[in-house]
Design a protein around this motif. Sequence first.
Motif, PDB file in Angstrom:
ATOM      1  N   LEU A 132     -37.580  -1.571  34.444  1.00  0.00           N
ATOM      2  CA  LEU A 132     -38.673  -2.153  35.232  1.00  0.00           C
ATOM      3  C   LEU A 132     -38.384  -3.612  35.579  1.00  0.00           C
ATOM      4  CD1 LEU A 132     -42.096  -1.017  33.714  1.00  0.00           C
ATOM      5  CD2 LEU A 132     -41.177  -0.454  35.960  1.00  0.00           C
ATOM      6  N   SER A 133     -37.684  -4.295  34.681  1.00  0.00           N
ATOM      7  CA  SER A 133     -37.386  -5.713  34.909  1.00  0.00           C
ATOM      8  C   SER A 133     -36.499  -5.918  36.128  1.00  0.00           C
ATOM      9  CB  SER A 133     -36.667  -6.320  33.696  1.00  0.00           C
ATOM     10  OG  SER A 133     -37.476  -6.235  32.566  1.00  0.00           O
ATOM     11  N   VAL A 134     -35.649  -4.938  36.414  1.00  0.00           N
ATOM     12  CA  VAL A 134     -34.793  -5.065  37.593  1.00  0.00           C
ATOM     13  C   VAL A 134     -35.311  -4.206  38.754  1.00  0.00           C
ATOM     14  CG1 VAL A 134     -32.691  -5.815  36.417  1.00  0.00           C
ATOM     15  CG2 VAL A 134     -33.177  -3.358  36.618  1.00  0.00           C
ATOM     16  N   GLY A 135     -36.502  -3.673  38.566  1.00  0.00           N
ATOM     17  CA  GLY A 135     -37.173  -2.953  39.643  1.00  0.00           C
ATOM     18  C   GLY A 135     -38.240  -3.884  40.182  1.00  0.00           C
ATOM     19  N   THR A 136     -38.590  -3.711  41.436  1.00  0.00           N
ATOM     20  CA  THR A 136     -39.489  -4.727  41.996  1.00  0.00           C
ATOM     21  C   THR A 136     -40.687  -4.112  42.709  1.00  0.00           C
ATOM     22  OG1 THR A 136     -38.051  -4.817  43.874  1.00  0.00           O
ATOM     23  CG2 THR A 136     -37.747  -6.526  42.256  1.00  0.00           C
ATOM     24  N   LEU A 137     -40.974  -2.863  42.420  1.00  0.00           N
ATOM     25  CA  LEU A 137     -42.140  -2.266  43.056  1.00  0.00           C
ATOM     26  C   LEU A 137     -43.371  -2.556  42.191  1.00  0.00           C
ATOM     27  CD1 LEU A 137     -40.612   1.147  44.171  1.00  0.00           C
ATOM     28  CD2 LEU A 137     -41.263  -0.753  45.640  1.00  0.00           C
ATOM     29  N   ASP A 138     -44.309  -3.310  42.755  1.00  0.00           N
ATOM     30  CA  ASP A 138     -45.494  -3.713  41.999  1.00  0.00           C
ATOM     31  C   ASP A 138     -46.240  -2.537  41.384  1.00  0.00           C
ATOM     32  OD1 ASP A 138     -45.102  -6.327  42.315  1.00  0.00           O
ATOM     33  OD2 ASP A 138     -46.645  -6.651  43.856  1.00  0.00           O
ATOM     34  N   LEU A 139     -46.248  -1.439  42.130  1.00  0.00           N
ATOM     35  CA  LEU A 139     -46.967  -0.251  41.662  1.00  0.00           C
ATOM     36  C   LEU A 139     -46.592   0.111  40.230  1.00  0.00           C
ATOM     37  CD1 LEU A 139     -48.744   2.235  42.446  1.00  0.00           C
ATOM     38  CD2 LEU A 139     -46.664   3.329  43.282  1.00  0.00           C
ATOM     39  N   TYR A 140     -45.318  -0.040  39.918  1.00  0.00           N
ATOM     40  CA  TYR A 140     -44.845   0.347  38.584  1.00  0.00           C
ATOM     41  C   TYR A 140     -44.745  -0.829  37.618  1.00  0.00           C
ATOM     42  CZ  TYR A 140     -43.346   4.234  41.494  1.00  0.00           C
ATOM     43  OH  TYR A 140     -43.321   5.266  42.403  1.00  0.00           O
ATOM     44  N   ALA A 141     -44.483  -2.032  38.177  1.00  0.00           N
ATOM     45  CA  ALA A 141     -44.073  -3.135  37.305  1.00  0.00           C
ATOM     46  C   ALA A 141     -45.107  -4.229  37.081  1.00  0.00           C
ATOM     47  CB  ALA A 141     -42.798  -3.758  37.879  1.00  0.00           C
ATOM     48  N   LYS A 142     -46.026  -4.411  38.033  1.00  0.00           N
ATOM     49  CA  LYS A 142     -46.849  -5.628  38.037  1.00  0.00           C
ATOM     50  C   LYS A 142     -47.602  -5.841  36.721  1.00  0.00           C
ATOM     51  CE  LYS A 142     -50.057  -8.069  40.983  1.00  0.00           C
ATOM     52  NZ  LYS A 142     -51.080  -7.892  41.985  1.00  0.00           N
ATOM     53  N   ILE A 143     -48.266  -4.828  36.260  1.00  0.00           N
ATOM     54  CA  ILE A 143     -49.102  -4.959  35.059  1.00  0.00           C
ATOM     55  C   ILE A 143     -48.294  -5.390  33.831  1.00  0.00           C
ATOM     56  CG2 ILE A 143     -48.957  -2.463  34.578  1.00  0.00           C
ATOM     57  CD1 ILE A 143     -52.162  -4.210  33.973  1.00  0.00           C
ATOM     58  N   TYR A 144     -47.019  -5.003  33.813  1.00  0.00           N
ATOM     59  CA  TYR A 144     -46.176  -5.278  32.633  1.00  0.00           C
ATOM     60  C   TYR A 144     -45.414  -6.599  32.739  1.00  0.00           C
ATOM     61  CZ  TYR A 144     -47.143  -0.319  32.306  1.00  0.00           C
ATOM     62  OH  TYR A 144     -47.780   0.894  32.276  1.00  0.00           O
ATOM     63  N   GLN A 145     -45.696  -7.368  33.801  1.00  0.00           N
ATOM     64  CA  GLN A 145     -44.923  -8.581  34.083  1.00  0.00           C
ATOM     65  C   GLN A 145     -44.668  -9.452  32.836  1.00  0.00           C
ATOM     66  OE1 GLN A 145     -44.031  -8.201  37.344  1.00  0.00           O
ATOM     67  NE2 GLN A 145     -42.350  -9.508  36.689  1.00  0.00           N
ATOM     68  N   PRO A 146     -45.722  -9.707  32.020  1.00  0.00           N
ATOM     69  CA  PRO A 146     -45.463 -10.564  30.848  1.00  0.00           C
ATOM     70  C   PRO A 146     -44.448  -9.987  29.862  1.00  0.00           C
ATOM     71  CG  PRO A 146     -47.823 -10.267  31.228  1.00  0.00           C
ATOM     72  CD  PRO A 146     -47.122  -9.310  32.120  1.00  0.00           C
ATOM     73  N   MET A 147     -44.215  -8.680  29.940  1.00  0.00           N
ATOM     74  CA  MET A 147     -43.272  -8.050  29.003  1.00  0.00           C
ATOM     75  C   MET A 147     -41.852  -8.007  29.555  1.00  0.00           C
ATOM     76  SD  MET A 147     -45.511  -4.662  28.173  1.00  0.00           S
ATOM     77  CE  MET A 147     -44.384  -3.923  27.011  1.00  0.00           C
ATOM     78  N   LEU A 148     -41.696  -8.314  30.834  1.00  0.00           N
ATOM     79  CA  LEU A 148     -40.403  -8.063  31.480  1.00  0.00           C
ATOM     80  C   LEU A 148     -39.489  -9.281  31.441  1.00  0.00           C
ATOM     81  CD1 LEU A 148     -41.602  -6.131  34.670  1.00  0.00           C
ATOM     82  CD2 LEU A 148     -41.072  -5.244  32.397  1.00  0.00           C
ATOM     83  N   MET A 149     -38.179  -9.046  31.493  1.00  0.00           N
ATOM     84  CA  MET A 149     -37.262 -10.181  31.609  1.00  0.00           C
ATOM     85  C   MET A 149     -37.228 -10.598  33.078  1.00  0.00           C
ATOM     86  SD  MET A 149     -33.675  -8.327  30.993  1.00  0.00           S
ATOM     87  CE  MET A 149     -33.152  -6.936  31.946  1.00  0.00           C
TER      88      MET A 149
END
Length: 449
Positions: free
Chosen positions: A156-173
């Motif tokens: 997810l950290s190297v994926g950029t689709l908000d649908l999947y990643a936005k909510i987890y932003q604080p957890m991502l590198m």
Amino acid sequence: MKSMVDWQKEDVKYIWHPCSQMKDYEELPPIIIEKGDGVHLYDMDGKEYLDVVSSWWCNLLGHCNTKITEGIKAQLDQLEHVIFANFSHQPAIRLCQRLSKIIPEGLTKFNFSDNGSAAVECSLKMAFQYHYQEGHHRTKFMCLSDGYHGETIGALSVGTLDLYAKIYQPMLMDAIRIDAPDCYRCPYGKCRENCHVECFEKAEQEFEKYGKETCAMIVEPLLQGSAGMRMYPAQYLKKLRALCDEYGVLLIADEIATGFGRTGKMFACDHAGISPDIMCISKGLTGGYMPMAITITTEKIYQAFYSDYNEGKAFMHSHTYSGNPLGCSAAHAVLDVLEEERILERANETAEYLKEQMHQHFGSHKNVGEIRTLGLINAMELVTDKETKEGFDSKERVGYQIYKEALKEGLILRPLGNVLYFNPPLTITKEEIDAAIARTEIAMNKILG
Ligand SMILES: Cc1ncc(COP(=O)(O)O)c(C=O)c1O
């Protein structure tokens, strides 16, 4: 005897389905599939569905393909699984021998896992550790905007689709995102015919800023699938290979969706004639039969890990089902069928027909902004206005409305937002294409008029 409705009630009582708002299931309960045959699936009531999305892009050669089924059955009587550390088996060894002959040159070492996201995680860790052990101070990753590489935290950290990643932003590198090519809405005012990949300057700018701190750049070669089957020219990939070399950045090709003939060649990288430093494969690898993935890399990277045990350089990454023999037997059967039945050649012929039919039936539709094609993959981007290329408001869920109508007609479309697409098994016939197109037309006309 319980009816399909009874089973649907039992299903939602227990099952939390992937990538679904479960409340939608109140209106559209899960269809209970009883059997598959080629491009068709059949529910408990015997209703037929054309699976033109290849069951999440993994079904390569049709459902219940007898050769794959037989291959797995034979393996079942021999060995179902064995720990893959310190142990091995012929199906895995022979699979690597065979894959070596068809993958891009220079990729020689195979690290097995059991799903696409895991293969991506493995590639990121491998790239990071490689640089660390070579004494390079590189900790960043680069990726393309609108990319998708799976849904574990690293992927997810190297994926950029908000649908999947936005909510987890604080957890991502933190990864560096390069504006991806957007050929339909090209910011340089070019079209596919007069494109000189002007948009590559975005990559050059980011490499200039961060290239020396970056371990690896990950891309979905030629096709950003989850972004809405966005396609970009092979020339972009060629330039990216050269840019990575210039800055000492490893290139990771995520061929999970594009591998095994989906794009018209065995791998999408083949269109550009390039070899990545690391390649991830899954989905079509086992024809969609068994969960298996492989991260493949070069001798040079492998050698950075090869040392005396006490130096602590080993790649300490494992998955219980690494190298599963049943998965390997499915993969062997897939390679047999691809070779024996000249699947790629035949699929490329069918692809011409599908493309023609798409343009004939949908080209002049008032809401079809673009039809794009790569191999057998055909996508239609729906817009409210062809001139302005304005998309439908996502809240209208136009794609979802069409999806529901298509299901009534016996077609599985599962659009990506405003993008309808066909990514069928490579074995689909012209008659089946005709049926899929007719059903799509009915569903589209009901919703769009
Ligand atoms: C390009 C790409 N990478 C990675 C993945 C993740 O694979 P999996 O769903 O097996 O984890 C997908 C899945 O659709 C994909 O399309």
